[in-house]
Design an enzyme around this catalytic site. Sequence first.
Site, PDB file in Angstrom:
ATOM      1  CB  SER A 142      -0.852   0.002   1.281  1.00 43.36           C
ATOM      2  OG  SER A 142      -1.461   1.254   1.491  1.00 43.36           O
ATOM      3  CE1 TYR A 155      -4.352  -1.973   4.964  1.00 43.05           C
ATOM      4  CE2 TYR A 155      -3.420   0.188   4.510  1.00 43.05           C
ATOM      5  CZ  TYR A 155      -3.947  -1.009   4.062  1.00 43.05           C
ATOM      6  OH  TYR A 155      -4.054  -1.236   2.703  1.00 43.05           O
TER       7      TYR A 155
HETATM    8  P1  NAD Z   1     -11.283  -5.446  -1.253  1.00 43.66           P
HETATM    9  O1  NAD Z   1     -11.838  -5.386   0.123  1.00 43.66           O
HETATM   10  O2  NAD Z   1     -12.174  -5.174  -2.405  1.00 43.66           O
HETATM   11  O3  NAD Z   1     -10.536  -6.837  -1.492  1.00 43.66           O
HETATM   12  C1  NAD Z   1      -9.864  -7.527  -0.470  1.00 43.66           C
HETATM   13  C2  NAD Z   1     -10.146  -8.998  -0.646  1.00 43.66           C
HETATM   14  O4  NAD Z   1      -9.390  -9.728   0.330  1.00 43.66           O
HETATM   15  C3  NAD Z   1     -11.630  -9.321  -0.402  1.00 43.66           C
HETATM   16  O5  NAD Z   1     -12.125 -10.155  -1.428  1.00 43.66           O
HETATM   17  C4  NAD Z   1     -11.628 -10.026   0.947  1.00 43.66           C
HETATM   18  O6  NAD Z   1     -12.656 -10.971   1.100  1.00 43.66           O
HETATM   19  C5  NAD Z   1     -10.246 -10.684   0.907  1.00 43.66           C
HETATM   20  N1  NAD Z   1      -9.793 -11.068   2.234  1.00 43.66           N
HETATM   21  C6  NAD Z   1      -9.762 -10.328   3.362  1.00 43.66           C
HETATM   22  N2  NAD Z   1      -9.331 -11.064   4.400  1.00 43.66           N
HETATM   23  C7  NAD Z   1      -9.065 -12.302   3.909  1.00 43.66           C
HETATM   24  C8  NAD Z   1      -8.616 -13.507   4.469  1.00 43.66           C
HETATM   25  N3  NAD Z   1      -8.347 -13.615   5.792  1.00 43.66           N
HETATM   26  N4  NAD Z   1      -8.470 -14.587   3.675  1.00 43.66           N
HETATM   27  C9  NAD Z   1      -8.746 -14.502   2.346  1.00 43.66           C
HETATM   28  N5  NAD Z   1      -9.200 -13.391   1.749  1.00 43.66           N
HETATM   29  C10 NAD Z   1      -9.350 -12.307   2.533  1.00 43.66           C
HETATM   30  O7  NAD Z   1     -10.115  -4.364  -1.241  1.00 43.66           O
HETATM   31  P2  NAD Z   1      -8.866  -4.176  -2.210  1.00 43.66           P
HETATM   32  O8  NAD Z   1      -8.576  -2.742  -2.177  1.00 43.66           O
HETATM   33  O9  NAD Z   1      -9.038  -4.831  -3.515  1.00 43.66           O
HETATM   34  O10 NAD Z   1      -7.733  -4.900  -1.353  1.00 43.66           O
HETATM   35  C11 NAD Z   1      -6.742  -5.714  -1.922  1.00 43.66           C
HETATM   36  C12 NAD Z   1      -5.406  -5.345  -1.340  1.00 43.66           C
HETATM   37  O11 NAD Z   1      -5.073  -4.022  -1.738  1.00 43.66           O
HETATM   38  C13 NAD Z   1      -5.325  -5.372   0.183  1.00 43.66           C
HETATM   39  O12 NAD Z   1      -4.121  -6.003   0.580  1.00 43.66           O
HETATM   40  C14 NAD Z   1      -5.290  -3.908   0.550  1.00 43.66           C
HETATM   41  O13 NAD Z   1      -4.624  -3.681   1.769  1.00 43.66           O
HETATM   42  C15 NAD Z   1      -4.560  -3.334  -0.631  1.00 43.66           C
HETATM   43  N6  NAD Z   1      -4.736  -1.904  -0.838  1.00 43.66           N
HETATM   44  C16 NAD Z   1      -5.943  -1.358  -1.155  1.00 43.66           C
HETATM   45  C17 NAD Z   1      -6.052   0.009  -1.362  1.00 43.66           C
HETATM   46  C18 NAD Z   1      -7.357   0.670  -1.722  1.00 43.66           C
HETATM   47  O14 NAD Z   1      -7.383   1.903  -1.779  1.00 43.66           O
HETATM   48  N7  NAD Z   1      -8.430  -0.073  -1.986  1.00 43.66           N
HETATM   49  C19 NAD Z   1      -4.932   0.808  -1.254  1.00 43.66           C
HETATM   50  C20 NAD Z   1      -3.719   0.226  -0.937  1.00 43.66           C
HETATM   51  C21 NAD Z   1      -3.623  -1.130  -0.737  1.00 43.66           C
END
Ligand code: NAD
Length: 263
Positions: A142, A155
């Site tokens: 992130s 986080y």
């Molecule tokens: P999202 O919530 O749409 O997707 C996250 C996915 O991870 C979901 O499908 C959820 O069910 C799954 N998940 C959560 N805990 C889990 C577990 N214990 N076992 C298996 N699956 C699990 O959000 P996203 O933004 O697509 O997140 C994906 C990654 O991107 C994450 O690591 C998040 O920290 C990172 N991220 C997101 C952003 C943002 O702005 N959305 C920014 C920086 C980093």
Amino acid sequence: MSTVSIDLSGRTAVVTGGTSGIGLATACALAQSEAQVFVGDLELRDDATDKLDSLGIRAAVCDVRDLDQLRSLVDGAANDSGRLDILVNNAGINMSGQIDSISEEDWDACLDTNLKAVFFGCKFALPHLRAVGGGSIINTASNAGLLPRAHDPVYSTSKLALVGLTKSLALCHGPDRIRVNCVCPGPVGDTEMINRDLRQHHDPEEAARQFIQASPIARASDRMIRPDEVAQAILYLASDAACMVTGTAIAIDGGKSLGVPPQ
Ligand code: NAD
């Protein structure tokens, strides 16, 4: 959007957290580049499974905090397809709140998902990657992994440590021709993580506007970064086009982590 043209035919990939947001976009991009893709997620959402099915992507319930389930996902993909080339450790959860309000349970949930599961996902994948003479691991870190933030110390800690883990493993496994990189996105629209965050604000539209304002290119484009734009970077890192790229943390944040933007 024009997409990177990559051929991953004959390769097998595993994506955790692959039924939503960045993980879903990544699984689709890998499959569209002809990789055989296996995703694991806490739950299999109907809208996602239709999309995954249409691209021949296999999906299984997998809680990455349960190391037996995580090992089954990785070993299952390698055994079913006869190989494993790419692991995308993408599953992650948000954790806002100051130290006074954070419980041991909160800390464990965040660190177990965002850091411990990545370490063990890599551990389970290593023998399979070595067996095919190398491979690519991509971790979804992130923006908070580049610059810690005041509103989410837990986080931020998990993602800063994930960038460190990425670099450390890249150094350790270069001799195996295993590349380990991470992407540092944010903020990314059309993800459950951001949607949940926006729903907590009394004025979600204003909160979305502030996300856009914080990133110079998002601001100039008047929109948030999209999941498929992160997926394209992951696709590149998974491919032979990045064959000499390891230990990097690529910011996909429209310049948010560079410093204070022009007013
Ligand atoms: P999202 O919530 O749409 O997707 C996250 C996915 O991870 C979901 O499908 C959820 O069910 C799954 N998940 C959560 N805990 C889990 C577990 N214990 N076992 C298996 N699956 C699990 O959000 P996203 O933004 O697509 O997140 C994906 C990654 O991107 C994450 O690591 C998040 O920290 C990172 N991220 C997101 C952003 C943002 O702005 N959305 C920014 C920086 C980093």
